[in-house]
Design a protein around this motif. Structure first.
Motif, PDB file in Angstrom:
ATOM      1  N   ILE A 120       1.733  14.203 -14.142  1.00 13.41           N
ATOM      2  CA  ILE A 120       0.519  14.772 -14.742  1.00 13.41           C
ATOM      3  C   ILE A 120       0.378  16.266 -14.412  1.00 13.41           C
ATOM      4  CG2 ILE A 120      -2.003  14.657 -14.778  1.00 13.41           C
ATOM      5  CD1 ILE A 120      -1.721  11.643 -14.369  1.00 13.41           C
ATOM      6  N   LEU A 121       0.453  16.610 -13.133  1.00 11.73           N
ATOM      7  CA  LEU A 121       0.212  17.995 -12.721  1.00 11.73           C
ATOM      8  C   LEU A 121       1.482  18.846 -12.748  1.00 11.73           C
ATOM      9  CD1 LEU A 121      -2.263  17.372  -9.779  1.00 11.73           C
ATOM     10  CD2 LEU A 121      -2.801  18.146 -12.088  1.00 11.73           C
ATOM     11  N   GLY A 122       2.627  18.222 -12.668  1.00 11.95           N
ATOM     12  CA  GLY A 122       3.880  18.956 -12.692  1.00 11.95           C
ATOM     13  C   GLY A 122       4.169  19.697 -11.418  1.00 11.95           C
ATOM     14  N   TRP A 123       3.627  19.255 -10.287  1.00 15.19           N
ATOM     15  CA  TRP A 123       3.873  19.907  -8.989  1.00 15.19           C
ATOM     16  C   TRP A 123       5.070  19.261  -8.335  1.00 15.19           C
ATOM     17  CZ3 TRP A 123      -1.673  19.789  -6.491  1.00 15.19           C
ATOM     18  CH2 TRP A 123      -2.536  20.584  -7.238  1.00 15.19           C
ATOM     19  N   LYS A 124       6.228  19.539  -8.776  1.00 14.86           N
ATOM     20  CA  LYS A 124       7.420  18.938  -8.186  1.00 14.86           C
ATOM     21  C   LYS A 124       7.700  19.596  -6.858  1.00 14.86           C
ATOM     22  CE  LYS A 124       9.253  17.451 -12.479  1.00 14.86           C
ATOM     23  NZ  LYS A 124      10.359  17.143 -13.283  1.00 14.86           N
ATOM     24  N   LYS A 125       8.147  18.768  -5.930  1.00 17.78           N
ATOM     25  CA  LYS A 125       8.374  19.289  -4.554  1.00 17.78           C
ATOM     26  C   LYS A 125       9.677  20.014  -4.447  1.00 17.78           C
ATOM     27  CE  LYS A 125       5.663  15.645  -2.541  1.00 17.78           C
ATOM     28  NZ  LYS A 125       5.591  14.506  -1.699  1.00 17.78           N
ATOM     29  N   LEU A 134       0.828  -1.216   0.000  1.00 18.74           N
ATOM     30  CA  LEU A 134       0.000   0.000   0.000  1.00 18.74           C
ATOM     31  C   LEU A 134       0.859   1.261   0.000  1.00 18.74           C
ATOM     32  CD1 LEU A 134      -2.843  -1.103   2.436  1.00 18.74           C
ATOM     33  CD2 LEU A 134      -2.985  -0.813  -0.046  1.00 18.74           C
ATOM     34  N   TRP A 135       1.983   1.227   0.706  1.00 17.99           N
ATOM     35  CA  TRP A 135       2.881   2.384   0.720  1.00 17.99           C
ATOM     36  C   TRP A 135       3.458   2.618  -0.678  1.00 17.99           C
ATOM     37  CZ3 TRP A 135       8.256   2.802   0.036  1.00 17.99           C
ATOM     38  CH2 TRP A 135       8.781   4.052   0.330  1.00 17.99           C
ATOM     39  N   LEU A 136       3.916   1.532  -1.314  1.00 18.96           N
ATOM     40  CA  LEU A 136       4.458   1.668  -2.662  1.00 18.96           C
ATOM     41  C   LEU A 136       3.391   2.150  -3.655  1.00 18.96           C
ATOM     42  CD1 LEU A 136       6.752  -1.471  -2.899  1.00 18.96           C
ATOM     43  CD2 LEU A 136       7.463   0.920  -2.933  1.00 18.96           C
ATOM     44  N   THR A 137       2.180   1.645  -3.538  1.00 22.16           N
ATOM     45  CA  THR A 137       1.086   2.083  -4.406  1.00 22.16           C
ATOM     46  C   THR A 137       0.804   3.571  -4.192  1.00 22.16           C
ATOM     47  OG1 THR A 137       0.119  -0.125  -4.310  1.00 22.16           O
ATOM     48  CG2 THR A 137      -1.319   1.659  -5.043  1.00 22.16           C
ATOM     49  N   ASP A 138       0.775   3.995  -2.946  1.00 19.14           N
ATOM     50  CA  ASP A 138       0.518   5.397  -2.631  1.00 19.14           C
ATOM     51  C   ASP A 138       1.618   6.294  -3.206  1.00 19.14           C
ATOM     52  OD1 ASP A 138      -0.807   7.600  -1.217  1.00 19.14           O
ATOM     53  OD2 ASP A 138       0.958   7.543   0.107  1.00 19.14           O
ATOM     54  N   LYS A 139       2.855   5.902  -3.020  1.00 18.16           N
ATOM     55  CA  LYS A 139       3.971   6.719  -3.520  1.00 18.16           C
ATOM     56  C   LYS A 139       4.001   6.742  -5.048  1.00 18.16           C
ATOM     57  CE  LYS A 139       5.362   8.228   0.261  1.00 18.16           C
ATOM     58  NZ  LYS A 139       5.107   9.635   0.563  1.00 18.16           N
ATOM     59  N   THR A 140       3.665   5.609  -5.682  1.00 14.59           N
ATOM     60  CA  THR A 140       3.628   5.561  -7.144  1.00 14.59           C
ATOM     61  C   THR A 140       2.526   6.473  -7.680  1.00 14.59           C
ATOM     62  OG1 THR A 140       4.440   3.288  -7.100  1.00 14.59           O
ATOM     63  CG2 THR A 140       3.379   4.029  -9.134  1.00 14.59           C
ATOM     64  N   LEU A 141       1.347   6.402  -7.079  1.00 12.02           N
ATOM     65  CA  LEU A 141       0.252   7.283  -7.512  1.00 12.02           C
ATOM     66  C   LEU A 141       0.586   8.749  -7.239  1.00 12.02           C
ATOM     67  CD1 LEU A 141      -2.867   5.215  -6.398  1.00 12.02           C
ATOM     68  CD2 LEU A 141      -2.121   5.690  -8.734  1.00 12.02           C
ATOM     69  N   GLU A 142       1.205   9.014  -6.112  1.00 10.47           N
ATOM     70  CA  GLU A 142       1.605  10.387  -5.794  1.00 10.47           C
ATOM     71  C   GLU A 142       2.587  10.897  -6.850  1.00 10.47           C
ATOM     72  OE1 GLU A 142       4.224  12.694  -2.387  1.00 10.47           O
ATOM     73  OE2 GLU A 142       3.298  10.787  -1.895  1.00 10.47           O
ATOM     74  N   TRP A 143       3.578  10.097  -7.195  1.00 10.78           N
ATOM     75  CA  TRP A 143       4.567  10.485  -8.198  1.00 10.78           C
ATOM     76  C   TRP A 143       3.897  10.693  -9.566  1.00 10.78           C
ATOM     77  CZ3 TRP A 143       6.139   7.335 -12.396  1.00 10.78           C
ATOM     78  CH2 TRP A 143       7.167   7.879 -13.162  1.00 10.78           C
ATOM     79  N   ALA A 144       3.013   9.745  -9.932  1.00  9.91           N
ATOM     80  CA  ALA A 144       2.375   9.835 -11.246  1.00  9.91           C
ATOM     81  C   ALA A 144       1.459  11.046 -11.335  1.00  9.91           C
ATOM     82  CB  ALA A 144       1.591   8.563 -11.534  1.00  9.91           C
ATOM     83  N   LEU A 145       0.663  11.285 -10.306  1.00  7.41           N
ATOM     84  CA  LEU A 145      -0.291  12.395 -10.359  1.00  7.41           C
ATOM     85  C   LEU A 145       0.380  13.755 -10.187  1.00  7.41           C
ATOM     86  CD1 LEU A 145      -3.279  10.917  -8.352  1.00  7.41           C
ATOM     87  CD2 LEU A 145      -3.199  11.383 -10.793  1.00  7.41           C
ATOM     88  N   TYR A 146       1.179  13.897  -9.136  1.00  5.73           N
ATOM     89  CA  TYR A 146       1.717  15.217  -8.813  1.00  5.73           C
ATOM     90  C   TYR A 146       2.920  15.589  -9.676  1.00  5.73           C
ATOM     91  CZ  TYR A 146      -1.398  15.237  -4.814  1.00  5.73           C
ATOM     92  OH  TYR A 146      -2.505  15.214  -4.013  1.00  5.73           O
ATOM     93  N   ASP A 147       3.802  14.653  -9.952  1.00  2.00           N
ATOM     94  CA  ASP A 147       5.006  15.000 -10.701  1.00  2.00           C
ATOM     95  C   ASP A 147       4.788  14.926 -12.208  1.00  2.00           C
ATOM     96  OD1 ASP A 147       6.226  15.367  -8.301  1.00  2.00           O
ATOM     97  OD2 ASP A 147       7.390  13.516  -8.338  1.00  2.00           O
TER      98      ASP A 147
END
Length: 127
Positions: free
Chosen positions: A122-127, A107-120
């Motif tokens: 698709i949306l381009g919100w790099k931290k 679940l942690w890996l899934t969450d981090k993968t989705l976070e990376w895919a969506l924010y970095d």
């Protein structure tokens, strides 16, 4: 032809016993609080004796007899249970803990993968 189980309606004497038991419980509770000035020994004595008397009356009623029969039947069924050995219990506990750890990692890996895919990506919100 199907057979059905017929339960008899409790008699007036049973209803009176149950009502008497309820009155004794209420009386024991009232006595416990009303006799607070008499000391703890008197308070607890009245409460315990009242509850014992109420239980005695309750178990003479049909409902109480059914409760006792249910308890006996339940105890017979518990005796039939084959309990796991200590080794089996430890193994099953280890399996459950391992499964929980693997699921947490997944679940942690899934969450981090989705976070990376969506924010970095698709949306381009790099931290």
């Amino acid at each position: 032809m199907a057979t059905t189980q017929v339960e008899t309606v409790s008699s007036g004497a049973d209803k009176a016993r149950l009502a008497g038991a309820a009155v004794l419980v209420l009386g024991a509770l009232a006595g416990f609080y009303l006799l607070s000035r008499q000391g703890a020994l008197v308070q607890w004595g009245v409460l315990v004796l009242g509850l014992i008397a109420a239980a005695g009356i309750f178990f003479t009623a049909e409902t109480g007899k059914q409760l006792i029969a249910f308890g006996r039947d339940s105890w017979k069924e518990v005796k039939k249970v084959v309990w796991p050995t200590r080794k089996e219990s430890i193994q099953m506990t280890a399996y459950v803990i391992a499964f929980c750890a693997i699921m947490a990692l997944f679940l942690w890996l899934t969450d981090k993968t989705l976070e990376w895919a969506l924010y970095d990506l698709i949306l381009g919100w790099k931290k």
